[in-house]
Design an enzyme around this catalytic site. Structure first.
Site, PDB file in Angstrom:
ATOM      1  N   HIS A  17      62.862  66.818   8.630  1.00 26.94           N
ATOM      2  CA  HIS A  17      64.187  66.511   9.184  1.00 26.94           C
ATOM      3  C   HIS A  17      65.266  66.645   8.112  1.00 26.94           C
ATOM      4  O   HIS A  17      66.341  67.188   8.355  1.00 26.94           O
ATOM      5  CB  HIS A  17      64.229  65.069   9.717  1.00 26.94           C
ATOM      6  CG  HIS A  17      63.333  64.806  10.891  1.00 26.94           C
ATOM      7  ND1 HIS A  17      62.415  63.787  10.896  1.00 26.94           N
ATOM      8  CD2 HIS A  17      63.238  65.410  12.091  1.00 26.94           C
ATOM      9  CE1 HIS A  17      61.786  63.773  12.062  1.00 26.94           C
ATOM     10  NE2 HIS A  17      62.269  64.749  12.804  1.00 26.94           N
ATOM     11  N   LYS A  41      58.727  57.863  25.276  1.00 31.97           N
ATOM     12  CA  LYS A  41      57.920  57.680  24.055  1.00 31.97           C
ATOM     13  C   LYS A  41      57.979  56.226  23.634  1.00 31.97           C
ATOM     14  O   LYS A  41      59.064  55.634  23.617  1.00 31.97           O
ATOM     15  CB  LYS A  41      58.485  58.527  22.915  1.00 31.97           C
ATOM     16  CG  LYS A  41      58.214  60.008  23.006  1.00 31.97           C
ATOM     17  CD  LYS A  41      58.683  60.678  21.727  1.00 31.97           C
ATOM     18  CE  LYS A  41      58.527  62.190  21.775  1.00 31.97           C
ATOM     19  NZ  LYS A  41      59.167  62.847  20.624  1.00 31.97           N
ATOM     20  N   ARG A  90      59.816  74.502  13.984  1.00 31.54           N
ATOM     21  CA  ARG A  90      58.779  74.596  12.967  1.00 31.54           C
ATOM     22  C   ARG A  90      57.904  75.819  13.196  1.00 31.54           C
ATOM     23  O   ARG A  90      57.626  76.570  12.293  1.00 31.54           O
ATOM     24  CB  ARG A  90      57.898  73.337  12.984  1.00 31.54           C
ATOM     25  CG  ARG A  90      58.600  72.118  12.477  1.00 31.54           C
ATOM     26  CD  ARG A  90      57.864  70.881  12.846  1.00 31.54           C
ATOM     27  NE  ARG A  90      57.762  70.770  14.295  1.00 31.54           N
ATOM     28  CZ  ARG A  90      57.331  69.702  14.935  1.00 31.54           C
ATOM     29  NH1 ARG A  90      56.910  68.660  14.260  1.00 31.54           N
ATOM     30  NH2 ARG A  90      57.295  69.673  16.253  1.00 31.54           N
ATOM     31  N   SER A 128      56.695  63.772  12.967  1.00 34.73           N
ATOM     32  CA  SER A 128      56.695  62.301  12.861  1.00 34.73           C
ATOM     33  C   SER A 128      55.396  61.731  13.409  1.00 34.73           C
ATOM     34  O   SER A 128      54.875  60.742  12.884  1.00 34.73           O
ATOM     35  CB  SER A 128      57.872  61.721  13.658  1.00 34.73           C
ATOM     36  OG  SER A 128      59.092  62.117  13.085  1.00 34.73           O
TER      37      SER A 128
HETATM   38  O1  PNS Z   1      62.758  64.140  18.163  1.00 34.33           O
HETATM   39  P1  PNS Z   1      62.536  64.392  19.633  1.00 34.33           P
HETATM   40  O2  PNS Z   1      61.769  63.256  20.267  1.00 34.33           O
HETATM   41  O3  PNS Z   1      61.904  65.727  19.886  1.00 34.33           O
HETATM   42  O4  PNS Z   1      64.004  64.428  20.295  1.00 34.33           O
HETATM   43  C1  PNS Z   1      64.158  64.692  21.672  1.00 34.33           C
HETATM   44  C2  PNS Z   1      65.590  64.399  22.127  1.00 34.33           C
HETATM   45  C3  PNS Z   1      65.975  62.991  21.799  1.00 34.33           C
HETATM   46  C4  PNS Z   1      66.527  65.358  21.423  1.00 34.33           C
HETATM   47  C5  PNS Z   1      65.638  64.650  23.663  1.00 34.33           C
HETATM   48  O5  PNS Z   1      64.644  63.891  24.267  1.00 34.33           O
HETATM   49  C6  PNS Z   1      66.987  64.310  24.257  1.00 34.33           C
HETATM   50  O6  PNS Z   1      67.899  65.110  24.181  1.00 34.33           O
HETATM   51  N1  PNS Z   1      67.078  63.118  24.875  1.00 34.33           N
HETATM   52  C7  PNS Z   1      68.301  62.665  25.504  1.00 34.33           C
HETATM   53  C8  PNS Z   1      68.171  62.684  27.019  1.00 34.33           C
HETATM   54  C9  PNS Z   1      68.605  64.027  27.588  1.00 34.33           C
HETATM   55  O7  PNS Z   1      69.709  64.476  27.397  1.00 34.33           O
HETATM   56  N2  PNS Z   1      67.655  64.673  28.297  1.00 34.33           N
HETATM   57  C10 PNS Z   1      67.892  65.962  28.891  1.00 34.33           C
HETATM   58  C11 PNS Z   1      67.512  67.057  27.945  1.00 34.33           C
HETATM   59  S1  PNS Z   1      67.141  68.482  28.852  1.00 34.33           S
END
Ligand code: PNS
Length: 174
Positions: A17, A41, A90, A128
């Site tokens: 990150h 999660k 990645r 993570s």
């Molecule tokens: O580190 P992660 O868990 O891969 O991050 C995922 C994250 C937080 C970026 C994604 O789950 C997100 O954007 N969540 C907010 C809710 C949202 O907008 N969902 C619609 C996305 S299509």
């Protein structure tokens, strides 16, 4: 003024990150690290703990701030006056999911774009979830996360003997 949002769970933040953050800061004047609540999660660290850890690590670098958010990412990005979402890639295996998310976000907010940045290849294997697993099993995450995160993981997974009524001890995880 080019402002971007780098969203994620950061549970916990890793050197992968931090590599993306460094790269994004070369491209944008302002970067907001947006720490998400992900209802799908179960987080190891609370949102406050994750924000605090990241703030301690990145310090008060100019052009960088750390915020928590819940709800739709595109709503948060628009509310902060940003036009770009930064995501790290990645490996090819990340691409399909990230591609879907980027297109869904564009459907929701057509003026926002997602920019993908590649990590250094030495972080291509790093996530993570693998850090959590290694730490939970007593392995070293020294080369994967900053020292303060390593310490937080050690404390979180510390094996604590708890007295039970018959005088024996059981071992519980915090
Ligand atoms: O580190 P992660 O868990 O891969 O991050 C995922 C994250 C937080 C970026 C994604 O789950 C997100 O954007 N969540 C907010 C809710 C949202 O907008 N969902 C619609 C996305 S299509």
């Amino acid at each position: 003024m080019k402002r971007a949002v780098y969203p994620g769970s950061f549970d916990p933040i890793t050197y992968g990150h931090l590599d993306i953050i460094d790269r994004a800061l070369q491209l944008f004047d302002e970067l907001i690290i947006a720490v998400a609540v992900n209802p799908n999660k179960r987080a190891l660290f609370s949102q406050e703990e994750r924000c605090r850890m990241i703030t301690e690590i990145v310090g008060n670098r100019s052009g960088l701030r750390v915020e928590s958010f819940s709800g739709l990412l595109v709503t948060f990005v628009a509310a902060r006056g940003a036009a770009t979402i930064v995501k790290g890639l990645r490996a090819v295996s990340d691409f399909e999911f990230e591609f879907q998310m980027a297109l869904l976000n564009r459907q929701l907010a057509p003026t926002l774009d997602t920019v993908f940045l590649m990590t250094q290849d030495r972080y291509a294997f790093l996530s993570s979830s693998s850090v959590r697993e290694i730490a939970s099993l007593g392995g070293s995450v020294h080369q994967l996360v900053p020292p303060s995160v390593e310490e937080a993981l050690r404390v979180r997974f510390e094996v604590t003997p708890t007295p039970v009524s018959n005088g024996a001890h059981v071992v519980e995880r915090d």
